[in-house]
Design a protein around this motif. Sequence first.
Motif, PDB file in Angstrom:
ATOM      1  N   MET A   1       1.165  -1.098   0.320  1.00 31.86           N
ATOM      2  CA  MET A   1       0.098   0.112   0.044  1.00 31.86           C
ATOM      3  C   MET A   1       0.950   1.280   0.188  1.00 31.86           C
ATOM      4  SD  MET A   1      -3.099   0.898   2.420  1.00 31.86           S
ATOM      5  CE  MET A   1      -4.512   2.414   2.612  1.00 31.86           C
ATOM      6  N   SER A   2       0.300   2.180  -0.677  1.00 31.19           N
ATOM      7  CA  SER A   2       1.558   3.434  -1.014  1.00 31.19           C
ATOM      8  C   SER A   2       1.123   4.620   0.082  1.00 31.19           C
ATOM      9  CB  SER A   2       1.680   3.888  -2.618  1.00 31.19           C
ATOM     10  OG  SER A   2      -0.310   4.246  -2.659  1.00 31.19           O
ATOM     11  N   PHE A   3       2.169   5.735   0.374  1.00 30.45           N
ATOM     12  CA  PHE A   3       1.126   6.690   1.462  1.00 30.45           C
ATOM     13  C   PHE A   3       1.256   7.705   0.188  1.00 30.45           C
ATOM     14  CE2 PHE A   3       2.981  10.822   2.626  1.00 30.45           C
ATOM     15  CZ  PHE A   3       2.578  10.373   4.508  1.00 30.45           C
ATOM     16  N   ALA A   4      -0.011   8.377   0.569  1.00 30.19           N
ATOM     17  CA  ALA A   4      -0.352   8.780   0.190  1.00 30.19           C
ATOM     18  C   ALA A   4      -1.225  10.530   0.865  1.00 30.19           C
ATOM     19  CB  ALA A   4      -2.616   8.355   0.010  1.00 30.19           C
ATOM     20  N   ALA A   5      -0.775  10.727  -0.430  1.00 31.32           N
ATOM     21  CA  ALA A   5      -0.671  12.629  -0.059  1.00 31.32           C
ATOM     22  C   ALA A   5      -1.682  13.180  -0.751  1.00 31.32           C
ATOM     23  CB  ALA A   5       1.128  13.122  -0.121  1.00 31.32           C
ATOM     24  N   ASP A  30       7.218   4.741  -9.434  1.00 33.02           N
ATOM     25  CA  ASP A  30       6.943   3.676  -8.952  1.00 33.02           C
ATOM     26  C   ASP A  30       5.038   2.421  -7.764  1.00 33.02           C
ATOM     27  OD1 ASP A  30       9.088   2.781  -9.984  1.00 33.02           O
ATOM     28  OD2 ASP A  30      10.563   2.652  -7.975  1.00 33.02           O
ATOM     29  N   GLY A  31       4.561   4.627  -8.215  1.00 35.01           N
ATOM     30  CA  GLY A  31       3.842   4.512  -7.108  1.00 35.01           C
ATOM     31  C   GLY A  31       4.102   3.633  -5.516  1.00 35.01           C
ATOM     32  N   ARG A  32       5.600   4.102  -5.016  1.00 35.80           N
ATOM     33  CA  ARG A  32       5.335   3.718  -3.602  1.00 35.80           C
ATOM     34  C   ARG A  32       4.350   5.392  -2.649  1.00 35.80           C
ATOM     35  NH1 ARG A  32       9.596   0.128  -2.738  1.00 35.80           N
ATOM     36  NH2 ARG A  32      10.422   0.143  -4.920  1.00 35.80           N
ATOM     37  N   TRP A  33       4.254   6.409  -4.001  1.00 33.97           N
ATOM     38  CA  TRP A  33       3.086   7.185  -2.840  1.00 33.97           C
ATOM     39  C   TRP A  33       3.016   7.904  -3.691  1.00 33.97           C
ATOM     40  CZ3 TRP A  33       3.661  12.665  -3.865  1.00 33.97           C
ATOM     41  CH2 TRP A  33       4.797  12.821  -4.159  1.00 33.97           C
ATOM     42  N   PRO A 107      -0.341   5.774   6.839  1.00 30.74           N
ATOM     43  CA  PRO A 107      -1.847   5.749   5.269  1.00 30.74           C
ATOM     44  C   PRO A 107      -1.284   6.792   4.712  1.00 30.74           C
ATOM     45  CG  PRO A 107      -3.497   5.903   7.243  1.00 30.74           C
ATOM     46  CD  PRO A 107      -2.700   5.950   7.531  1.00 30.74           C
ATOM     47  N   GLY A 108      -0.601   7.892   4.823  1.00 34.44           N
ATOM     48  CA  GLY A 108      -0.410   8.978   4.361  1.00 34.44           C
ATOM     49  C   GLY A 108      -0.701  10.073   4.619  1.00 34.44           C
ATOM     50  N   VAL A 109      -1.092  11.473   4.632  1.00 32.63           N
ATOM     51  CA  VAL A 109      -1.187  12.851   4.979  1.00 32.63           C
ATOM     52  C   VAL A 109      -1.956  13.892   4.515  1.00 32.63           C
ATOM     53  CG1 VAL A 109       0.829  13.703   4.336  1.00 32.63           C
ATOM     54  CG2 VAL A 109      -0.076  14.377   6.767  1.00 32.63           C
ATOM     55  N   THR A 110      -3.133  14.660   5.050  1.00 32.39           N
ATOM     56  CA  THR A 110      -3.309  15.741   4.631  1.00 32.39           C
ATOM     57  C   THR A 110      -2.489  16.823   4.339  1.00 32.39           C
ATOM     58  OG1 THR A 110      -5.326  14.238   4.122  1.00 32.39           O
ATOM     59  CG2 THR A 110      -5.622  17.204   4.065  1.00 32.39           C
ATOM     60  N   PRO A 158      10.527   2.596   3.003  1.00 32.62           N
ATOM     61  CA  PRO A 158      10.722   2.147   2.418  1.00 32.62           C
ATOM     62  C   PRO A 158      11.069   1.897   0.983  1.00 32.62           C
ATOM     63  CG  PRO A 158       8.669   1.336   4.257  1.00 32.62           C
ATOM     64  CD  PRO A 158       8.422   2.454   3.375  1.00 32.62           C
ATOM     65  N   GLY A 159      11.918   1.787   0.531  1.00 26.58           N
ATOM     66  CA  GLY A 159      13.087   1.311  -0.390  1.00 26.58           C
ATOM     67  C   GLY A 159      12.709   2.230  -1.559  1.00 26.58           C
ATOM     68  N   VAL A 160      12.169   4.037  -0.627  1.00 24.37           N
ATOM     69  CA  VAL A 160      13.152   5.056  -1.223  1.00 24.37           C
ATOM     70  C   VAL A 160      14.791   5.045  -1.669  1.00 24.37           C
ATOM     71  CG1 VAL A 160      13.025   6.720  -1.922  1.00 24.37           C
ATOM     72  CG2 VAL A 160      11.121   6.084  -0.731  1.00 24.37           C
ATOM     73  N   MET A 161      15.509   5.424  -0.192  1.00 30.58           N
ATOM     74  CA  MET A 161      16.763   5.093   0.017  1.00 30.58           C
ATOM     75  C   MET A 161      17.473   4.088  -0.789  1.00 30.58           C
ATOM     76  SD  MET A 161      17.094   8.020   2.595  1.00 30.58           S
ATOM     77  CE  MET A 161      16.290   7.403   4.155  1.00 30.58           C
ATOM     78  N   GLY A 162      18.906   4.254  -1.468  1.00 28.61           N
ATOM     79  CA  GLY A 162      19.273   3.221  -1.397  1.00 28.61           C
ATOM     80  C   GLY A 162      20.142   2.211  -0.333  1.00 28.61           C
TER      81      GLY A 162
END
Length: 248
Positions: A1-5, A30-33, A107-110, A158-162
């Motif tokens: 599930m991606s982080f939704a802004a 990549d759909g991570r957010w 799950p995300g932030v507004t 997760p997975g964004v930074m090397g």
Amino acid sequence: MSFAATVLTLYPEMFPGPLGHSLAGRALEDGRWTIDTVQIRDFASDRHRTVDDTPAGGGAGMVLKADVLGAAIDHAMQRQPDAPVLAMTPRGQPITQKRIRSLVQGPGVTLLCGRFEGFDERIFEARPVEEVSLADIVLSGGEMAALSILDACIRLLPGVMGAASSGVEESFEEGLLEHPQYTRPVEWEGRTIPEVLRSGDHAKIAGWRKAMSEDHTRLRRPDLWERHGGVRARPASGVRHEDKEADQ
């Protein structure tokens, strides 16, 4: 599930802006957010789509209207009921790395971006809106602060930074500023990399880095140092800053 802004703004064209590039941009592809912009003006009820009015009691500038903001916030909360709503305002609590990490766990932030002289106070009484600030500065609007907060969140996904350790060994993660960093060449303009970093002794390197973090925090950010506890550890070199200053 991606982080939704979700960003509530009068200038949706400002997003994703710089977040469409580099690490954040690749993570977006990549759909991570994900990011959804909501035009606050769409919730105005008059034919002129008015979003602001003069301050009650008089004064300069204009204030964003409670009825328009309330409708925009309700719309965002219906779409993301579990996401916290953060309003960008200079009077808010300064955002911290600890708060950023807690946002990333959800799950995300507004993000609600203000303009003009700010928000009608009643939205904070009527809606669960958290007031946050980026720093002790005043911006033209909340969009730049929102971009910064989103960037701080996205890089920790997760997975964004090397390297997994990249988000750990940096400023504020342990309540301290980050230690100094060096890279090749070993000598540059007569200045060399500290010998301890070239020693290969990982225990000594770790001790030096911790001591330098403490030194930098104590000297540059006494507010952080006080919250950290103010316990002074002796650097790996055995020489404290107080001793150096006394010799000068």
